[in-house]
Design a protein around this motif. Structure first.
Motif, PDB file in Angstrom:
ATOM      1  N   ASP A 147    -100.924  11.273 -43.823  1.00  0.00           N
ATOM      2  CA  ASP A 147    -100.409  12.023 -44.956  1.00  0.00           C
ATOM      3  C   ASP A 147     -99.277  12.976 -44.575  1.00  0.00           C
ATOM      4  O   ASP A 147     -98.701  13.617 -45.432  1.00  0.00           O
ATOM      5  N   GLY A 148     -98.973  13.102 -43.272  1.00  0.00           N
ATOM      6  CA  GLY A 148     -97.866  13.925 -42.849  1.00  0.00           C
ATOM      7  C   GLY A 148     -97.995  15.394 -43.216  1.00  0.00           C
ATOM      8  O   GLY A 148     -97.014  16.046 -43.538  1.00  0.00           O
ATOM      9  N   SER A 149     -99.187  15.958 -43.174  1.00  0.00           N
ATOM     10  CA  SER A 149     -99.368  17.350 -43.546  1.00  0.00           C
ATOM     11  C   SER A 149     -98.751  18.273 -42.503  1.00  0.00           C
ATOM     12  O   SER A 149     -98.676  17.941 -41.326  1.00  0.00           O
ATOM     13  N   GLY A 150     -98.301  19.480 -42.946  1.00  0.00           N
ATOM     14  CA  GLY A 150     -97.600  20.389 -42.070  1.00  0.00           C
ATOM     15  C   GLY A 150     -98.264  21.742 -41.991  1.00  0.00           C
ATOM     16  O   GLY A 150     -98.779  22.263 -42.987  1.00  0.00           O
ATOM     17  N   SER A 151     -98.259  22.352 -40.774  1.00  0.00           N
ATOM     18  CA  SER A 151     -98.929  23.617 -40.523  1.00  0.00           C
ATOM     19  C   SER A 151     -97.966  24.602 -39.878  1.00  0.00           C
ATOM     20  O   SER A 151     -96.871  24.239 -39.439  1.00  0.00           O
ATOM     21  N   ILE A 152     -98.401  25.878 -39.792  1.00  0.00           N
ATOM     22  CA  ILE A 152     -97.623  26.943 -39.177  1.00  0.00           C
ATOM     23  C   ILE A 152     -98.528  27.717 -38.224  1.00  0.00           C
ATOM     24  O   ILE A 152     -99.680  28.001 -38.545  1.00  0.00           O
ATOM     25  N   ILE A 153     -97.997  28.048 -37.049  1.00  0.00           N
ATOM     26  CA  ILE A 153     -98.641  29.037 -36.187  1.00  0.00           C
ATOM     27  C   ILE A 153     -97.613  30.125 -35.908  1.00  0.00           C
ATOM     28  O   ILE A 153     -96.400  29.894 -35.994  1.00  0.00           O
ATOM     29  N   GLU A 154     -98.105  31.333 -35.578  1.00  0.00           N
ATOM     30  CA  GLU A 154     -97.151  32.408 -35.330  1.00  0.00           C
ATOM     31  C   GLU A 154     -97.679  33.374 -34.286  1.00  0.00           C
ATOM     32  O   GLU A 154     -98.898  33.451 -34.032  1.00  0.00           O
ATOM     33  N   SER A 155     -96.763  34.114 -33.685  1.00  0.00           N
ATOM     34  CA  SER A 155     -97.098  35.182 -32.768  1.00  0.00           C
ATOM     35  C   SER A 155     -96.143  36.343 -33.043  1.00  0.00           C
ATOM     36  O   SER A 155     -94.953  36.127 -33.302  1.00  0.00           O
ATOM     37  N   VAL A 156     -96.655  37.563 -33.025  1.00  0.00           N
ATOM     38  CA  VAL A 156     -95.846  38.745 -33.307  1.00  0.00           C
ATOM     39  C   VAL A 156     -95.890  39.682 -32.101  1.00  0.00           C
ATOM     40  O   VAL A 156     -96.967  39.923 -31.523  1.00  0.00           O
ATOM     41  N   ARG A 157     -94.723  40.222 -31.728  1.00  0.00           N
ATOM     42  CA  ARG A 157     -94.634  41.161 -30.618  1.00  0.00           C
ATOM     43  C   ARG A 157     -94.005  42.466 -31.103  1.00  0.00           C
ATOM     44  O   ARG A 157     -92.942  42.462 -31.732  1.00  0.00           O
ATOM     45  N   ASN A 158     -94.696  43.570 -30.844  1.00  0.00           N
ATOM     46  CA  ASN A 158     -94.134  44.892 -31.112  1.00  0.00           C
ATOM     47  C   ASN A 158     -93.437  45.378 -29.833  1.00  0.00           C
ATOM     48  O   ASN A 158     -94.036  45.391 -28.763  1.00  0.00           O
ATOM     49  N   ALA A 159     -92.168  45.778 -29.962  1.00  0.00           N
ATOM     50  CA  ALA A 159     -91.395  46.179 -28.780  1.00  0.00           C
ATOM     51  C   ALA A 159     -90.598  47.439 -29.077  1.00  0.00           C
ATOM     52  O   ALA A 159     -90.301  47.756 -30.238  1.00  0.00           O
ATOM     53  N   PHE A 160     -90.256  48.150 -28.011  1.00  0.00           N
ATOM     54  CA  PHE A 160     -89.369  49.321 -28.121  1.00  0.00           C
ATOM     55  C   PHE A 160     -88.262  49.123 -27.093  1.00  0.00           C
ATOM     56  O   PHE A 160     -88.534  49.019 -25.890  1.00  0.00           O
ATOM     57  N   ILE A 161     -87.021  49.046 -27.545  1.00  0.00           N
ATOM     58  CA  ILE A 161     -85.891  48.788 -26.673  1.00  0.00           C
ATOM     59  C   ILE A 161     -85.196  50.112 -26.383  1.00  0.00           C
ATOM     60  O   ILE A 161     -84.688  50.779 -27.299  1.00  0.00           O
ATOM     61  N   SER A 162     -85.194  50.529 -25.126  1.00  0.00           N
ATOM     62  CA  SER A 162     -84.489  51.747 -24.729  1.00  0.00           C
ATOM     63  C   SER A 162     -82.997  51.455 -24.604  1.00  0.00           C
ATOM     64  O   SER A 162     -82.599  50.341 -24.234  1.00  0.00           O
ATOM     65  N   PRO A 163     -82.157  52.434 -24.872  1.00  0.00           N
ATOM     66  CA  PRO A 163     -80.718  52.207 -24.691  1.00  0.00           C
ATOM     67  C   PRO A 163     -80.390  52.048 -23.208  1.00  0.00           C
ATOM     68  O   PRO A 163     -81.137  52.524 -22.349  1.00  0.00           O
ATOM     69  N   PRO A 164     -79.297  51.374 -22.908  1.00  0.00           N
ATOM     70  CA  PRO A 164     -78.930  51.203 -21.505  1.00  0.00           C
ATOM     71  C   PRO A 164     -78.778  52.555 -20.802  1.00  0.00           C
ATOM     72  O   PRO A 164     -78.323  53.528 -21.424  1.00  0.00           O
TER      73      PRO A 164
END
Length: 814
Positions: free
Chosen positions: A797-814
């Motif tokens: 039937d060609g059914s379609g699914s989704i998986i996901e991953s979320v990352r919380n990050a803090f980027i310091s300035p150079p």
């Protein structure tokens, strides 16, 4: 209803699963119906002694005809025969094998072409003129082997070579797929007397290991090869025709045989004793069951005389029997009144926390990004274990812990075959329904296709449907929606002609520019990373509009604009029901075929990206492959109707198994099920969702734990993933390994509040996962990066699914 039957049905009728009469189905016939064969499209080929069929039994059809799934006569099908048709068998390519007493068949009327007792019809009912083995007496049984060879039983003494048969074969023989005699196979059977009619083979079944069980009126087997072995009414021969040591014996004729998924053999006939050799020593009145070694099983329902004629195993393991009895069940000669028909009950590790249960087949599963699972099929109740206790008509949503999502109840009035989850959470639903949404059996007209909001309410903006069943769905990266099935028009105002394949824009309007067309059913779709579209099904022509203008045998590839990719033409010898794309661009195909890419491939094979056959990959199976799912370690989950898989199709795997990347069998994975597994989905943690017709799942063999139509398996391999953002904010990596689900397409998105996300550039595949470089992510604030993987489970039937991953990050300035 009940007793001796109270509703008029002339020699043919249909029962609902609960045994009540299907009042809408009433074709009728004026004389005996001996044989039925149900096609994949639901049409039913009927053979017998009748001369009228359909319309309550009023339309001329001499001994053979075909009725539509609603019981009306298929007026396009009228081969005709001049005498009784006693047996039918459907090949994977849709051709119809016919056996009986006739001497002419095909061309209408009473048949206009000489065919002595055996013939083959094309799917449209015309005679296959290339097939003409011939026999000199009745053909009573036909059985197909997985390699396409044809086993034939009856009371003939010559078979093959045309005319009335030119080669000596006593009651049993085997034909090559082209109808020529298999000269190496000649077991022979003899009966009580010296005349041909004194010995008959009534039934033939093929075991998963290729051995052949025969039943009838016989006293010896093996004389064709020079040495006859005494066998009373039932025997087993090896695949090469030599006689097996199996010798249960029966006291009278064996009329019907059926092999259960666990390999046990159901036997019905005129006997009162069965098993133990000789003419049988153990009391079994008209029905019994044998173990694989021929010993008698404890199964002893019993029936009264004179005879039990036919037996069939349901998908749920129950056993339906028919004959001339009036009592059945409870041992002895039966203690319950059942006039002529009755039904009997039948007497890797499983995730024990997940047991939603359903009351009928689960045909599609699709995983949402939040871990919830949408389920579609034929069921009308779901959840609560067992066969389900809560009304859910063909659509439901299950929480990650296996409990029912109470808030989600769209409902549909007919079978749901395919599901796909969009990036915005909307749910595409396809199948054979005409109403959908708002609970019950659906309240709003939606012809075979609909769009649900994430909460299960109907999206009223999408009103286009199709005039016939939609069987496959696929989502493109640009949001466009591909559909395939049996339809010839897209419903709406005005209707748009589209032959079995079509595309919608992301807003639900029809993509007018896309019109490849095919001449037969499309059953599977897959979209490559380059946007090209793989198409599988029953068709023999594809591309160019109309019903297709270019020969493509059951598999082809379209360019993104719908034109045919003329460089890709592998061909398959039977229906292609499942497609899956590997990360290296190779293409896995499963279905009903026994050839792929010009070479023998039994039900599963792999193609190189250019469509040539991957000659190193040949696991094999003994019956249909309906679903494929990929892990990130390259292992391949396989589900279907098979009972052997791997090693060219030699290892026992009941309806589900796993292959290593090279096609060898993964010996560590053997959950087992008792009946067909139709749908698979791999979850983020590696657990495997399975849906189908089964009632037991897990534990090996044919499954040891009750799971009605849906279950979840633990995975012995770990599933690991890691989403990282480098300290400079320029590079994102999503690394995934082992039993994680393989994904066809990945998106990376950015959010500053964890709620609203915007798309970043498309990542590229790297060893072990996906990567996006060259970014300038915001600094001095918390950000959220989301990776989403979209994948088709490679089902029919060609059914379609989704998986996901979320990352919380803090980027310091150079």
């Amino acid at each position: 209803m009940g007793g001796t039957g109270t509703t008029t049905r002339k020699r043919i009728g249909r029962l609902n699963s609960d045994g009540t009469l299907d009042t809408n189905f009433n074709p009728g016939a004026n004389d005996i119906v001996d044989a039925l064969a149900v096609q994949g499209d639901g049409k039913i080929v009927v053979g017998g002694f009748f001369t009228t069929l359909g319309g309550g039994g009023t339309i001329v059809r001499n001994h053979i005809g075909r009725v539509n799934s609603d019981g009306t006569l298929d007026t396009s099908f009228d081969p005709g025969a001049n005498a009784e048709i006693t047996c039918l068998a459907l090949q994977a390519d849709g051709k119809i094998l016919v056996g009986g007493s006739f001497t002419t068949l095909g061309g209408g009327g009473t048949g206009t072409i000489v065919r002595n007792r055996i013939a083959r019809l094309n799917p449209d009912g015309t005679l296959d003129t290339s097939f003409n083995p011939g026999a000199n007496d009745r053909i009573s049984a036909i059985a197909l082997q997985s390699d396409g060879k044809i086993l034939v039983g009856g009371n003939f003494t010559t078979l093959g070579g045309g005319g009335t048969g030119t080669v000596a074969r006593s009651c049993i023989g085997r034909l090559n797929p082209d109808g020529t005699i298999d000269t190496a196979f000649n077991p022979g059977a003899t009966g009580r007397g010296t005349e041909a009619q004194d010995s008959t083979i009534f039934a033939i079944v093929v075991q998963a290991d290729g051995k052949i069980v025969i039943g009838g009126e016989l006293t010896a087997v093996g004389g064709g090869t020079g040495t006859a072995f005494a066998r009373s009414q039932i025997a087993r021969v090896n695949a090469d025709g030599t006689v097996d040591s199996f010798d249960p014996g029966a006291s009278n004729d064996v009329k019907g045989l059926a092999v259960q998924p666990d390999g046990k053999i159901l036997v019905v006939g005129d006997f009162t004793k069965l098993g133990g050799g000789g003419t049988g020593v153990i009391s079994r009145n008209l029905i019994g069951r044998l173990n694989l070694d021929g010993t008698v099983d404890a199964f002893n329902p019993g029936a009264n005389n004179p005879a039990m004629i036919c037996v069939a195993v349901q998908a749920d393991g129950k056993v339906v029997v028919g004959g001339t009895c009036s009592t059945l069940g409870g041992g002895g000669s039966g203690i319950y009144t059942r006039h002529f028909i009755g039904r009997l009950y039948p007497d890797g590790s499983l995730d024990t926390d997940f047991d939603p249960g359903a009351n009928n087949s689960v045909r599609a599963v699709a995983r949402q990004a939040d871990g919830k699972v949408i389920v579609g099929g034929d069921f009308t109740t779901l959840w609560g274990g067992g066969i389900g206790t809560v009304t859910r008509n063909r659509l439901a949503r299950i929480n990650p812990d296996g409990t029912l999502d109470d808030a989600f109840d769209p409902g549909a009035n007919g079978e749901v075959n395919a599901l796909a989850i969009q990036a915005d959470g909307k749910i595409l639903v396809a199948g054979n329904f005409t109403t959908l949404g708002d609970g019950g059996t659906g309240t709003t007209l939606r012809n075979h296709l609909g769009w649900l909001n994430p909460d299960g309410t109907l999206d009223i903006s999408f009103t286009r449907g199709a005039n016939r069943a939609v069987l496959a769905l696929a989502l493109q990266a640009d949001g466009k929606i591909l559909i395939g099935g049996d339809f010839t028009k897209l419903a709406g105002s005005p209707a748009i002609a589209r032959s079995r394949i079509a595309r919608f824009n992301a807003d639900g309007t029809a993509d007018i520019s896309f019109d490849p067309g095919t001449n037969r059913t499309v059953r599977s779709l897959a979209v490559q990373l380059d946007g090209k579209i793989l198409v599988g099904g029953d068709f023999t022509a594809l591309g160019g509009g109309g019903t297709g203008t270019t020969t493509r045998k059951r598999i082809g590839r379209l360019n993104p604009d719908g034109t045919l990719d003329i460089t890709f033409n592998p061909g398959a010898g039977g229906s292609v029901r499942a497609l899956a794309l590997q990360p290296d661009g190779e293409i896995l195909a499963g279905g009903d075929f026994t050839t792929l890419g010009g070479s023998a491939r039994n039900f599963i094979g792999r193609l190189n990206p250019d469509g040539t056959l991957d000659t190193t990959f040949n696991p094999g199976a003994n019956f249909s492959v309906l679903s494929l799912a990929l892990q990130t370690d390259g292992k391949i989950l396989v589900a279907g109707s098979f009972t052997t898989l791997g090693g060219g199709g030699t290892a026992q795997r009941n309806f589900i198994g796993r292959l290593n990347p090279d096609g060898t069998l993964d010996a560590s994975f053997d959950p087992g099920a008792n009946v067909t597994v139709r749908a698979l989905a791999v979850e983020t943690d590696g657990k495997i969702l399975a849906g189908g017709d089964f009632t037991t799942l897990g534990g090996g063999g044919a499954g040891t734990t009750p799971r009605n139509f849906i279950g979840r398996l633990t995975n012995p391999n770990p599933a690991s993933q890691e989403l990282t953002v480098d300290t400079s904010g320029t590079t994102i990596n999503w690394l995934r390994s082992s039993a994680s689900p393989e994904v066809d397409r990945v998106t990376f998105e950015l959010s500053t509040d964890g709620i609203t996300y915007t798309a970043l550039a498309d990542p590229t595949r790297v060893p072990g996962g996906w990567q996006l470089t060259g970014q300038s992510l915001p600094t001095r604030k918390n950000i959220f990066v989301r990776a989403r993987g979209f994948y088709s489970t490679g089902e029919s039937d060609g059914s379609g699914s989704i998986i996901e991953s979320v990352r919380n990050a803090f980027i310091s300035p150079p």
